[in-house]
Design a protein around this motif. Structure first.
Motif, PDB file in Angstrom:
ATOM      1  N   GLY A   1       0.798  -1.234   0.000  1.00  0.00           N
ATOM      2  CA  GLY A   1       0.000   0.000   0.000  1.00  0.00           C
ATOM      3  C   GLY A   1       0.824   1.275   0.000  1.00  0.00           C
TER       4      GLY A   1
ATOM      5  N   GLN B   1       2.876   4.357  -1.682  1.00  0.00           N
ATOM      6  CA  GLN B   1       2.598   5.123  -2.901  1.00  0.00           C
ATOM      7  C   GLN B   1       3.841   5.881  -3.349  1.00  0.00           C
ATOM      8  OE1 GLN B   1      -1.360   7.180  -2.852  1.00  0.00           O
ATOM      9  NE2 GLN B   1      -1.472   6.333  -0.808  1.00  0.00           N
ATOM     10  N   GLU B   2       4.101   5.804  -4.645  1.00  0.00           N
ATOM     11  CA  GLU B   2       5.316   6.426  -5.168  1.00  0.00           C
ATOM     12  C   GLU B   2       5.110   7.906  -5.448  1.00  0.00           C
ATOM     13  OE1 GLU B   2       7.083   4.447  -8.525  1.00  0.00           O
ATOM     14  OE2 GLU B   2       8.861   5.733  -8.482  1.00  0.00           O
ATOM     15  N   ILE B   3       6.082   8.698  -5.041  1.00  0.00           N
ATOM     16  CA  ILE B   3       6.120  10.110  -5.413  1.00  0.00           C
ATOM     17  C   ILE B   3       7.561  10.411  -5.838  1.00  0.00           C
ATOM     18  CG2 ILE B   3       4.328  10.607  -3.701  1.00  0.00           C
ATOM     19  CD1 ILE B   3       6.404  12.182  -2.096  1.00  0.00           C
ATOM     20  N   LEU B   4       7.853  11.645  -6.187  1.00  0.00           N
ATOM     21  CA  LEU B   4       9.233  11.980  -6.550  1.00  0.00           C
ATOM     22  C   LEU B   4       9.515  13.411  -6.142  1.00  0.00           C
ATOM     23  CD1 LEU B   4      11.886  11.147  -7.940  1.00  0.00           C
ATOM     24  CD2 LEU B   4      10.948  12.047 -10.060  1.00  0.00           C
ATOM     25  N   CYS B   5      10.468  13.553  -5.231  1.00  0.00           N
ATOM     26  CA  CYS B   5      10.821  14.897  -4.777  1.00  0.00           C
ATOM     27  C   CYS B   5      12.119  15.327  -5.436  1.00  0.00           C
ATOM     28  CB  CYS B   5      10.959  14.915  -3.259  1.00  0.00           C
ATOM     29  SG  CYS B   5       9.393  14.565  -2.440  1.00  0.00           S
ATOM     30  N   SER B   6      12.308  16.614  -5.484  1.00  0.00           N
ATOM     31  CA  SER B   6      13.531  17.138  -6.091  1.00  0.00           C
ATOM     32  C   SER B   6      14.720  16.873  -5.175  1.00  0.00           C
ATOM     33  CB  SER B   6      13.386  18.636  -6.336  1.00  0.00           C
ATOM     34  OG  SER B   6      14.583  19.146  -6.894  1.00  0.00           O
ATOM     35  N   ALA B   7      15.886  16.678  -5.783  1.00  0.00           N
ATOM     36  CA  ALA B   7      17.127  16.547  -5.012  1.00  0.00           C
ATOM     37  C   ALA B   7      17.610  17.912  -4.527  1.00  0.00           C
ATOM     38  CB  ALA B   7      18.206  15.898  -5.870  1.00  0.00           C
TER      39      ALA B   7
ATOM     40  N   VAL C   1      11.899  16.978   3.626  1.00  0.00           N
ATOM     41  CA  VAL C   1      11.017  17.248   2.484  1.00  0.00           C
ATOM     42  C   VAL C   1       9.687  16.516   2.642  1.00  0.00           C
ATOM     43  CG1 VAL C   1      10.768  16.945  -0.008  1.00  0.00           C
ATOM     44  CG2 VAL C   1      12.962  17.695   0.939  1.00  0.00           C
TER      45      VAL C   1
ATOM     46  N   LEU D   1       5.973  18.101   3.296  1.00  0.00           N
ATOM     47  CA  LEU D   1       4.877  17.797   2.359  1.00  0.00           C
ATOM     48  C   LEU D   1       3.626  17.357   3.126  1.00  0.00           C
ATOM     49  CD1 LEU D   1       4.255  17.433  -0.696  1.00  0.00           C
ATOM     50  CD2 LEU D   1       5.073  15.091  -0.491  1.00  0.00           C
ATOM     51  N   ILE D   2       3.817  16.483   4.093  1.00  0.00           N
ATOM     52  CA  ILE D   2       2.681  15.985   4.872  1.00  0.00           C
ATOM     53  C   ILE D   2       2.113  17.110   5.743  1.00  0.00           C
ATOM     54  CG2 ILE D   2       2.057  14.383   6.737  1.00  0.00           C
ATOM     55  CD1 ILE D   2       2.264  13.131   3.926  1.00  0.00           C
TER      56      ILE D   2
ATOM     57  N   LEU E   1      -0.251   6.974   5.944  1.00  0.00           N
ATOM     58  CA  LEU E   1       0.294   7.048   4.594  1.00  0.00           C
ATOM     59  C   LEU E   1       1.716   6.513   4.617  1.00  0.00           C
ATOM     60  CD1 LEU E   1      -0.697  10.599   3.267  1.00  0.00           C
ATOM     61  CD2 LEU E   1      -1.469   8.401   2.346  1.00  0.00           C
TER      62      LEU E   1
ATOM     63  N   LEU F   1       4.754   6.846   1.889  1.00  0.00           N
ATOM     64  CA  LEU F   1       5.164   7.381   0.583  1.00  0.00           C
ATOM     65  C   LEU F   1       6.621   7.035   0.325  1.00  0.00           C
ATOM     66  CD1 LEU F   1       3.617  10.964   0.911  1.00  0.00           C
ATOM     67  CD2 LEU F   1       2.573   8.924  -0.090  1.00  0.00           C
TER      68      LEU F   1
END
Lengths: 571, 571
Positions: free
Chosen positions: B65, B67-73, B113, B117-118, B130, B132
């Motif tokens: 369960g 979930q994929e996200i992508l944050c900037s380096a 980060v 976000l959360i 969650l 992530l």
């Protein structure tokens, strides 16, 4: 995915700082969130879309025999010094030092890295051609990041580099990529046009931009109404008019107090703007450049930059420089007797007669100035074309539109291989520089362009190939067991077929669910409501107003039919 | 892929600067190339392996369960200042300024980060839990990058962060990730062990490392021979011995000219090392820390660091500091009368009697020193365990092995959510900090660990699930039409089944092709040679010496059987 568990923070309100539709909808649909100016994080609904674009890119490039690699974004300065670009790249290149005080940059592009890799590994013509690509994060410290992911400081780019033994090989590689790009953008649902473009700082001879027409585009594109000619405004060639046959009149100095702009001149002389020449002074890498165009024209700074041998820093001169060059206040510059490193005269000005120009004397203009008799300079095409211009290829008139650049392909030739010593031994036993091309696609920007072309007042209308999920199943009332049971069964059945499905199992009113599914743009919606007593559900396409009532056993074939219609593979 | 077209620069020779097997084989198999110290580019044969590991990670995490996200380096300094880590992170964090002189770092990790976000998006317990994750490039300016992709400055990491409303939720999230990690590493073919670990700079209470036993590992792992206790050396708890009942003797100063080290002391006094206490002086964030352990023991710097409240900069004191603290040259430090901010006495020293210690006087030692009577300090566990130590859980003796850390999971608790104000409204209407966990896997390092466990003298022996290609088809002689025709048919047929196939169509001797296919470690080889007149080919597994001669129509089922046997899905 069950929406009750999903990290999908949608927004009802249009965010205040989002100016364009794609930016607003990406924020509202919970696809992206800003971390800093021009730096975004991608949330689940976003990354799924960006990944689909990447998958399409991979498929089409692999089809052409391209091979994927992955280079680091952290690049040692040495490579950029070898190519000569370390000092040429301005503030856009992000630089840093490591713990041992060695210089690195975060790659804004990777010509140097790929050229060096091939230099290290390739010795013979037998190992060529090669076309290598990567999908990777690029860093560019844009002066004005804006429009969401349209112009950012950190973004995903597919960049490819081709390596051939000769120009004929490059021609083929370039054409392969041209074809691949055409397929990629078509599969993304984009109405796009390849246009001729300037090669700019990357260098090389030939280049094409893939442009998506859009009012929010940052580029102006010039299309011919009669043939297939299309070019970026920077590149579009202005037709050269016939020289005027009017007789030259005598020069006459006129006192023009307080008259600086073309508009003021039009009022003062009661003449239209094309009867004047305007003289602009630029500073290009420390040298003064004077450009003279007709009063109703705009200087094309790219053409000017190319004419003086390619420049890094290019800007309008300040008051002090203008005074030094013209001996006058700003507003009275003219080509007669002007002192600059370069004097560039646009074709139209050279071919016109009896123009009114600045006198290089504060509060004075001169009538009846004529190129050749009164002033000299390098004559050429230094202006932007207009819709009144005619195509140099077919003579039809131009159309001008705004566009978003989603891809760009270049014939680099041997610019980098010569600078960095990337050579191979050819069949004839001679060492020759590898002939290169380079090819880029901005992934997030492509997604934004898709939204610009695929949306309505309720939200995004994703093409099926790009949608984060294909189908949303909406039980009207999750408290009704019969709704939920059927909805879960549809959800499971479709997933087993390879369909990407959302189940909206949130405890919300159906209206809220419909609004969200429209906002996030899921192409198909299956609503499980009161018709379920008859074994029926509602089927609705996002792009249509029509609601079909279909039986449960029709669902699979109905969904499948959409995949066939949209030419999207299932599973 | 046809190998004649492939960018796969294999090397015959072992590269001089590659010390360990995985590094040598990754270079020789053309998987990676170095761009700068600790910075590698991934070539086609490498990226395929790294991508397969990523796909396994995705599958197992999505199953739980996540979930994929992508944050900037590229992360703004503000977030790190909020958590308090901007000043805490040392030279390992790469920092840079943007064109507006604002501070950024390249994320070495992403707690800040994700927490932010959360914090921005979550308000209620209803939106939790969650979990992530992202698969993304991390930047760490290692002091000593080494062993190829084992320790680099830019690498791909899967990092996940869980967000729960309470500790019980965190326990479940942590256990889910523990289970997912166990599956991931098993599917990668790794014989691995989860071990207890210190939480270090990340913080939090409980943490486990997933360790692959390997002689080249940078970590020492302690296993109990009798129960399931396993811990990193940094964390492994030393058993507390019974206090000695020996009678205390009188202190006696002894002139020990030129006797500094434990070995010299053993020779001088003709006693074994356990009869001495050694006193080490450290500087921790500017404070002096004295640690006293038995002569035959090693100080555990992690335990010492934790005892003084967690430190950033920690190193052995230089001569000047030692002189200031002990009043003597290096080699004569002892706990009696020593002046330091912290004096830490290991349990063993506190429980021993009549030890020989330094006199804090150049060229002198003291006999019969006893804790309590002669010196004081904070008593605790400050040493590394040894194989002679007994497990505190079951009393069996320890075994010590070297290991490569491929994954690490942490219970963070509320460390970051409290520091950064990441709160939610709970069922009871009260605002509470989100309870977090964090979970990392190093992608390239996992691949290196797989090679360390899966190789022989000829090259890599990839597990089927991870192999860059499943099958290589080798026509013995490409000039023989009948060889090539059959080879191409097998190649096409297997590809149509979803098998990833290489066709070695290079104009090379069969011996060269066999050597390359063994080096790059393709699990199955099908050789098309002279037996083809009987409709037969040779089938060989990379991990076996046995060569089977099978008929053409057996090929598909033979290949399929390997997928079934290895539990790998086809296509």
């Amino acid at each position: 995915m069950k929406m009750s568990k999903m990290f999908m923070p949608t927004l009802r309100e249009v965010p205040a700082d989002a100016e364009i539709t794609s930016h607003q909808l990406m924020l509202r649909a919970g696809m992206i969130r800003k971390m800093a100016s021009g730096v975004y994080n991608q949330l689940p609904m976003g990354i799924r879309v960006f990944n689909k674009i990447q998958d399409i890119i991979r498929e089409e490039l692999n089809e052409k025999g391209c091979q994927e690699i992955l280079c680091s974004a952290l690049i040692p300065a040495e490579l950029w010094k070898e190519s000569g670009r370390w000092d040429v790249m301005g503030a856009e290149m992000m630089r840093l030092k490591d713990r041992n005080d060695r210089d690195f940059c975060l790659g804004p592009t990777h010509e140097e890295v790929f050229t060096d890799l091939i230099k290290q590994e390739i010795t013979s013509y037998k190992q060529l051609p090669l076309n290598l690509y990567q999908i990777q994060v690029k860093y560019r410290d844009e002066r004005r990041p804006r429009f969401g992911v349209m112009r950012t400081r950190s973004f995903t780019m597919k960049d490819a580099y081709s390596f051939d033994t000769d120009e004929a090989g490059l021609d083929k590689s370039y054409q392969d990529m041209f074809d691949a790009y055409t397929n990629i953008f078509a599969r993304c649902g984009l109405d796009n046009s390849p246009v001729q473009a300037d090669t700019g700082a990357i260098g090389g001879s030939v280049s094409a931009e893939f442009m998506v027409k859009s009012e929010v585009g940052e580029d102006e594109i010039v299309f011919c109404s009669g043939c297939d000619y299309a070019a970026n405004m920077e590149k579009a060639v202005a037709v050269v008019a016939e020289p005027s046959t009017e007789e030259m009149k005598e020069l006459k100095e006129v006192h023009t107090p307080g008259v600086h702009t073309i508009e003021e001149l039009e009022n003062f002389f009661k003449l239209s703007a094309d009867k004047f020449a305007k003289t602009l002074v630029y500073v290009a890498d420390g040298k003064t450049v004077v450009v003279v165009v007709r009063g109703d024209r705009e200087v094309n700074e790219t053409k000017v930059g190319n004419a003086v041998g390619g420049v890094v820093e290019f800007e309008l001169a300040n008051e002090e420089v203008v005074k030094a060059v013209t001996n006058a206040e700003i507003g009275f510059a003219g080509p007669i007797g002007i002192k600059a490193d370069y004097v560039l005269i646009d074709n139209e000005v050279a071919n016109a007669r009896n123009l009114i120009i600045g006198a290089n004397k504060t509060e004075y203009h001169i009538e009846n100035a004529n190129y050749g008799r009164d002033f000299e300079g390098t004559v050429g095409d230094f202006r932007n074309v207009t819709e009144q211009d005619k195509c140099t290829k077919c003579g039809s008139h131009f159309e001008i539109a705004r566009g978003v650049e989603v891809g760009h392909i270049f014939k680099l030739g041997t610019k980098y291989s010569e600078a960095m010593g990337c050579n191979f031994i050819d069949k004839d036993g001679k060492s020759k520089p590898v002939v290169m091309g380079c090819y880029g696609i901005g992934v997030e920007r492509t997604a934004a362009a898709i939204i610009e072309q695929h949306h309505d007042e309720n939200g995004i209308t994703w093409p099926l190939a790009i949608a984060p999920y294909h189908v949303v199943v909406v039980p009207v009332n999750i408290k009704k067991e019969e709704h939920m049971e059927v909805a879960e069964k549809i959800y499971n059945d479709l997933q087993a077929m390879g369909v990407e499905v959302l189940l909206d199992d949130r405890d919300e009113r159906a209206g809220v669910k419909f609004k969200d599914s429209e906002l996030i743009g899921i192409p198909m919606r299956i609503t499980v409501g009161k018709d379920i007593v008859d074994g029926k559900v509602e089927f609705k396409l996002r792009k249509s107003e029509e609601k079909e009532v279909i039986s449960l056993d029709e669902i699979k074939s109905r969904v499948e039919a959409e995949f066939v219609k949209n030419n999207v593979k299932l599973g």
